[in-house]
Design a protein around this motif. Structure first.
Motif, short mmCIF file in Angstrom:
data_model
loop_
_atom_site.label_atom_id
_atom_site.label_comp_id
_atom_site.label_asym_id
_atom_site.label_seq_id
_atom_site.Cartn_x
_atom_site.Cartn_y
_atom_site.Cartn_z
N ALA A 38 -10.97 24.69 -9.57
CA ALA A 38 -12.41 25.10 -10.08
C ALA A 38 -13.03 24.07 -10.85
N ASP A 39 -14.42 24.15 -11.09
CA ASP A 39 -15.18 23.41 -11.85
C ASP A 39 -14.66 23.81 -13.41
N ALA A 40 -14.28 22.88 -13.96
CA ALA A 40 -13.77 23.03 -15.29
C ALA A 40 -14.86 23.20 -16.32
N SER A 41 -15.93 22.93 -16.02
CA SER A 41 -17.17 23.06 -16.88
C SER A 41 -17.78 24.29 -16.61
N THR A 75 -13.97 14.27 -23.99
CA THR A 75 -13.15 14.33 -25.12
C THR A 75 -14.02 13.62 -26.25
N SER A 76 -13.52 13.87 -27.55
CA SER A 76 -14.19 13.58 -28.65
C SER A 76 -13.59 12.12 -29.10
N PHE A 77 -12.46 11.85 -28.84
CA PHE A 77 -11.37 10.73 -29.26
C PHE A 77 -10.24 10.45 -28.30
N PRO A 93 1.36 11.71 -11.90
CA PRO A 93 1.51 13.05 -12.46
C PRO A 93 1.85 12.94 -13.97
N LEU A 94 0.85 12.55 -14.75
CA LEU A 94 0.93 12.44 -16.11
C LEU A 94 -0.45 13.23 -16.80
N THR A 95 -0.12 14.27 -17.64
CA THR A 95 -1.41 14.85 -18.33
C THR A 95 -1.37 14.53 -19.92
N ILE A 96 -2.46 13.99 -20.34
CA ILE A 96 -2.30 13.80 -21.94
C ILE A 96 -3.41 14.45 -22.54
N VAL A 97 -2.88 14.92 -23.41
CA VAL A 97 -3.49 16.02 -24.43
C VAL A 97 -4.51 15.34 -25.58
N LEU A 98 -5.89 15.59 -25.35
CA LEU A 98 -6.55 14.89 -26.13
C LEU A 98 -7.58 15.68 -26.81
N PRO A 99 -8.33 15.64 -28.06
CA PRO A 99 -9.28 16.40 -28.60
C PRO A 99 -10.67 16.42 -27.68
N LYS A 100 -11.07 17.74 -27.18
CA LYS A 100 -11.83 18.17 -26.20
C LYS A 100 -13.28 17.97 -26.95
N ASN A 101 -14.24 17.71 -26.08
CA ASN A 101 -15.58 18.02 -26.73
C ASN A 101 -16.17 19.20 -26.03
N THR A 114 -8.16 21.25 -28.08
CA THR A 114 -7.75 19.90 -26.99
C THR A 114 -8.07 20.30 -25.51
N VAL A 115 -7.94 19.23 -24.86
CA VAL A 115 -7.59 19.59 -23.39
C VAL A 115 -6.67 18.53 -22.54
N GLY A 116 -6.23 18.91 -21.76
CA GLY A 116 -5.09 17.97 -21.08
C GLY A 116 -5.89 17.26 -19.96
N ILE A 117 -5.88 16.13 -19.75
CA ILE A 117 -6.71 15.29 -18.96
C ILE A 117 -5.42 14.83 -17.79
N ARG A 118 -5.61 14.90 -16.58
CA ARG A 118 -4.87 14.17 -15.67
C ARG A 118 -5.78 13.72 -14.52
N VAL A 119 -5.26 12.26 -13.99
CA VAL A 119 -6.06 11.93 -12.77
C VAL A 119 -4.82 11.93 -11.84
N PRO A 120 -5.04 12.57 -10.78
CA PRO A 120 -4.01 12.95 -9.70
C PRO A 120 -4.00 11.60 -8.69
N SER A 121 -2.99 11.50 -8.32
CA SER A 121 -3.16 10.11 -7.11
C SER A 121 -3.05 10.84 -5.76
N HIS A 122 -2.92 12.31 -5.43
CA HIS A 122 -2.85 12.61 -4.23
C HIS A 122 -4.36 12.15 -3.45
#
Ligand code: AMP
Ligand code: MG
Length: 337
Positions: A38-41, A75-77, A93-101, A114-122
């Protein structure tokens, strides 16, 4: 609502992206498990995801992007270590938790800052993100609490009538969800959820990798979870799962003493020649166990299993991810012989 089954050709991926742009939900294959995209925003779209899954509102959704360079938009930082890890492991398959904006609504992050960010390879997931031009929230496409889906058929089983479409991209390569990490300090990462990017792999980039206590242990009453998903019973089929930590000989005699109607065992491939009771096998090594685990848990329900004794997997490498899912499926019921 009719749930449309789409294939992975370009015309169908355009349809999937249109659904998402219009605030609808689509089941999408990824290299880990199938996700509910779904659209996360879009708060309304995210609300539909929580509703379709029956997911508790404080359990955050991971945001999927086409490229890690877009992480700065949400993210903010971003600490230097996050860039180094992304260089090595994204897409994957790696999710990095970062401060969200504030482009990520609170409903998406389960109320966290915070928000978990992932870049899927599929390639299917990647293409849908590109075509939609949106950050895509995509929790596992199962009913909350049930084993995660690793095929389009699993998604249909849980979500038919609740979401707009499912894209069939075949069976998920890894079979367990992404590794979730938080950046603890300049060179230290903390694993909040183990996955196929292992501690050993992360140590190629970080000088220290901490395994969060909640990965292997039940949270005590009142204890705060670093990763909210950790506090819920999870990944559980209808059958009662019991993990047994022992050698094969003791496992066989334990199951023998507790055998009866509806009792199954989930064993390693190498056990099957000598194991005398009703069973399913779940692989020859940790990677194969990860690939097969959720599928087997669903198959055990289909077979009418009431009680399942599981040979406990290793806790090193990818085995930690398998162990972590099983111990939750078992509601922390472990028998050590
Ligand atoms: P799923 O969406 O089913 O793959 O589950 C995602 C899991 O990732 C959640 O249950 C959390 O445990 C973890 N997670 C996601 N976002 C965060 C975050 N901002 N902080 C900590 N853990 C997170
Ligand atoms: Mg999940």
């Amino acid at each position: 609502m009719d749930t449309v089954l789409l294939s992975d050709n370009e015309a169908d991926l355009i349809k999937a992206a249109e659904f998402i742009k219009n605030g609808n939900i689509v089941g999408i294959p990824t290299e880990t498990v199938y996700g509910l995209g779904a659209d996360a925003s879009n708060e309304e779209a995210v609300r539909k995801v929580f509703e379709a899954k029956g997911r508790p509102a404080d359990n955050p959704l991971i945001v999927h992007l086409a490229d890690f360079s877009q992480a700065s938009e949400y993210t903010s930082f971003i600490p230097e270590l996050a860039f180094k890890l992304a260089d090595k492991f994204c897409p994957g398959p790696l999710t990095i938790v970062l401060p969200k904006n504030d482009r990520i609504p609170m409903i998406t992050s389960g109320g966290l800052d915070t928000v978990g960010i992932r870049v899927p390879s599929h390639k299917v997931m990647h293409r849908i993100i590109e075509l939609s031009g949106r950050p895509i929230a995509a929790p596992s496409a199962n009913t909350s609490g049930y084993p995660s889906p690793t095929s389009a058929a699993h998604v249909m089983r849980d979500m038919n009538g609740k979401i707009s479409a499912v894209v069939d991209g075949g069976s998920s390569e890894f079979g367990v969800e992404s590794t979730v990490i938080a950046i603890e300090s300049e060179n230290t990462a903390r694993i909040l959820r183990p996955g196929c990017i292992t501690k050993e792999m992360l140590e190629q980039v970080c000088s220290e990798v901490i395994i969060d206590h909640a990965i292997l242990h039940e949270l005590e009453a009142g204890q705060k979870a670093a990763s909210p998903g950790m506090k819920y019973k999870h990944y559980s089929p209808k059958a009662d799962i019991i993990m047994v930590e022992s050698d094969l000989e003791k496992f066989i005699s334990y199951v023998g003493e507790h055998n009866g109607e509806g009792v199954y065992s989930l064993i390693f491939n190498s056990d099957s020649e000598v194991f005398p009771y009703r069973n399913m096998t779940y692989g020859k090594d940790s990677s194969e166990q990860a690939h097969l685990l959720f599928q087997r848990l669903r198959e055990l329900d289909d077979a009418g299993a009431k009680k399942v004794y599981v040979r406990a997997p290793e806790t090193s490498g990818v085995g930690l991810a398998v162990y972590n899912r099983l111990i939750r499926a078992a509601g922390f019921e472990v028998i050590r012989i």
